[in-house]
Design a protein around this motif. Structure first.
Motif, short mmCIF file in Angstrom:
data_model
loop_
_atom_site.label_atom_id
_atom_site.label_comp_id
_atom_site.label_asym_id
_atom_site.label_seq_id
_atom_site.Cartn_x
_atom_site.Cartn_y
_atom_site.Cartn_z
N LYS A 192 7.89 -14.64 1.77
CA LYS A 192 8.71 -15.57 2.57
C LYS A 192 8.04 -16.94 2.67
O LYS A 192 8.00 -17.56 3.73
N GLY A 193 7.50 -17.40 1.56
CA GLY A 193 6.95 -18.75 1.48
C GLY A 193 5.48 -18.88 1.77
O GLY A 193 4.95 -19.98 1.76
N ASN A 194 4.78 -17.80 2.04
CA ASN A 194 3.35 -17.86 2.32
C ASN A 194 2.60 -16.93 1.37
O ASN A 194 2.24 -15.81 1.73
N PRO A 195 2.35 -17.40 0.13
CA PRO A 195 1.72 -16.54 -0.88
C PRO A 195 0.37 -15.95 -0.47
O PRO A 195 -0.02 -14.91 -0.97
N LEU A 196 -0.33 -16.59 0.46
CA LEU A 196 -1.63 -16.05 0.89
C LEU A 196 -1.49 -14.74 1.66
O LEU A 196 -2.47 -14.01 1.83
N LEU A 197 -0.27 -14.42 2.11
CA LEU A 197 -0.04 -13.14 2.79
C LEU A 197 -0.35 -11.95 1.88
O LEU A 197 -0.60 -10.86 2.37
N VAL A 198 -0.34 -12.17 0.57
CA VAL A 198 -0.66 -11.10 -0.37
C VAL A 198 -2.04 -10.53 -0.08
O VAL A 198 -2.27 -9.32 -0.20
N PHE A 199 -2.95 -11.37 0.40
CA PHE A 199 -4.32 -10.93 0.67
C PHE A 199 -4.47 -10.32 2.06
O PHE A 199 -5.50 -9.74 2.37
N HIS A 200 -3.46 -10.46 2.91
CA HIS A 200 -3.55 -9.96 4.28
C HIS A 200 -2.56 -8.83 4.56
O HIS A 200 -2.42 -8.40 5.69
N THR A 201 -1.89 -8.37 3.54
CA THR A 201 -0.90 -7.31 3.69
C THR A 201 -1.59 -5.96 3.66
O THR A 201 -2.52 -5.74 2.89
N GLN A 202 -1.13 -5.04 4.52
CA GLN A 202 -1.63 -3.68 4.49
C GLN A 202 -0.85 -2.92 3.42
O GLN A 202 0.35 -2.70 3.57
N TYR A 203 -1.50 -2.56 2.35
CA TYR A 203 -0.85 -1.83 1.27
C TYR A 203 -0.93 -0.33 1.55
O TYR A 203 -1.83 0.14 2.22
N ASN A 204 0.04 0.42 1.01
CA ASN A 204 0.07 1.86 1.25
C ASN A 204 0.25 2.60 -0.07
O ASN A 204 0.27 1.99 -1.14
N LYS A 205 0.41 3.93 0.02
CA LYS A 205 0.56 4.75 -1.18
C LYS A 205 1.80 4.35 -1.97
O LYS A 205 1.79 4.40 -3.20
N GLY A 206 2.87 3.98 -1.29
CA GLY A 206 4.10 3.57 -1.97
C GLY A 206 3.89 2.34 -2.85
O GLY A 206 4.43 2.26 -3.95
N ASP A 207 3.07 1.41 -2.36
CA ASP A 207 2.75 0.22 -3.17
C ASP A 207 1.98 0.61 -4.42
O ASP A 207 2.23 0.09 -5.51
N ALA A 208 1.05 1.55 -4.27
CA ALA A 208 0.28 2.03 -5.43
C ALA A 208 1.19 2.74 -6.42
O ALA A 208 1.06 2.55 -7.64
N ILE A 209 2.12 3.53 -5.90
CA ILE A 209 3.06 4.22 -6.78
C ILE A 209 3.92 3.21 -7.53
O ILE A 209 4.14 3.35 -8.75
N MET A 210 4.40 2.18 -6.84
CA MET A 210 5.21 1.15 -7.51
C MET A 210 4.40 0.42 -8.59
O MET A 210 4.92 0.08 -9.65
N PHE A 211 3.12 0.18 -8.33
CA PHE A 211 2.27 -0.44 -9.34
C PHE A 211 2.16 0.46 -10.57
O PHE A 211 2.28 -0.03 -11.70
N LEU A 212 1.99 1.75 -10.36
CA LEU A 212 1.92 2.69 -11.48
C LEU A 212 3.26 2.77 -12.21
O LEU A 212 3.30 2.88 -13.44
N VAL A 213 4.36 2.70 -11.47
CA VAL A 213 5.68 2.71 -12.09
C VAL A 213 5.84 1.49 -13.00
O VAL A 213 6.33 1.60 -14.13
N MET A 214 5.42 0.33 -12.52
CA MET A 214 5.55 -0.89 -13.34
C MET A 214 4.66 -0.80 -14.58
O MET A 214 5.06 -1.24 -15.66
N LEU A 215 3.48 -0.22 -14.45
CA LEU A 215 2.62 -0.04 -15.63
C LEU A 215 3.27 0.92 -16.62
O LEU A 215 3.25 0.67 -17.84
#
Length: 190
Positions: free
Chosen positions: A33-56
């Protein structure tokens, strides 16, 4: 596009590289939502890891489709369906089907999913890879957050101006990746 450059040795023009970076920045703007630095402050979870594996895995699939030039798209989809069904079979025994809960609406939904997203979309994707190349076709994946934002708005959620701007930046990046190199003008045509 980067994996196509590395593994398939597809050439990337300056415009395509700029388009790739531009499109990626647009995705970041939409997601944060316009603040790219939030990528470094976001709490990632297992679903995010699964989506990363899906994209790979989708990237690997797309590269393999590009390599399978002589195989028709329908055959590739059939092969994918067979392998996918075999891999999913063990999960049927982990969670057995409860026949009393099956409805006609559910059956229609499964048939719809089986025909359109599971078959037709893969045929079109495979054909797109063969015509455009894995890199150019893959850049369209950056539209997923844009379409997600559009769907969210259609379901009544708000949209901020940065998401609109990010979506436009994604589209501009995609347009840049589709620019072909200028062909030299032959002296006879002048």
């Amino acid at each position: 596009m980067l994996f196509s450059l590395i593994f398939l040795r597809e050439k990337i023009s300056t415009f395509q590289f700029i388009g790739l970076i531009t499109s990626f920045i647009g995705v970041l703007i939409v997601l944060t939502k316009g603040n790219p630095l939030l990528v470094f402050h976001t709490q990632y979870n297992k679903g995010d890891a699964i989506m990363f594996l899906v994209m790979l895995s989708w990237t690997v699939y797309s590269l393999l489709v590009k390599k399978a030039k002589g195989i028709p798209s329908v055959t590739l989809v059939a092969m994918r369906a067979i392998v996918g069904s075999i891999l999913m079979l063990p999960f049927l025994f982990l969670q057995p089907l409860q026949y009393e809960k099956v409805t006609s609406f559910g059956i229609i939904g499964i048939i719809y999913l089986g025909v359109f997203p599971a078959v037709d979309s893969f045929i079109f994707w495979n054909q797109g890879i063969k015509v455009l190349g894995a890199g150019k076709a893959g850049i369209t994946m950056n539209l997923i957050p844009v379409f997600t934002a559009i769907i969210a708005v259609s379901l009544g959620q708000g949209l901020v101006i940065s998401q609109i701007a990010g979506g436009l930046i994604v589209i501009i990046g995609m347009l840049l990746t589709s620019i072909k190199r200028n062909q030299e003008v032959s002296p006879q045509k002048v």
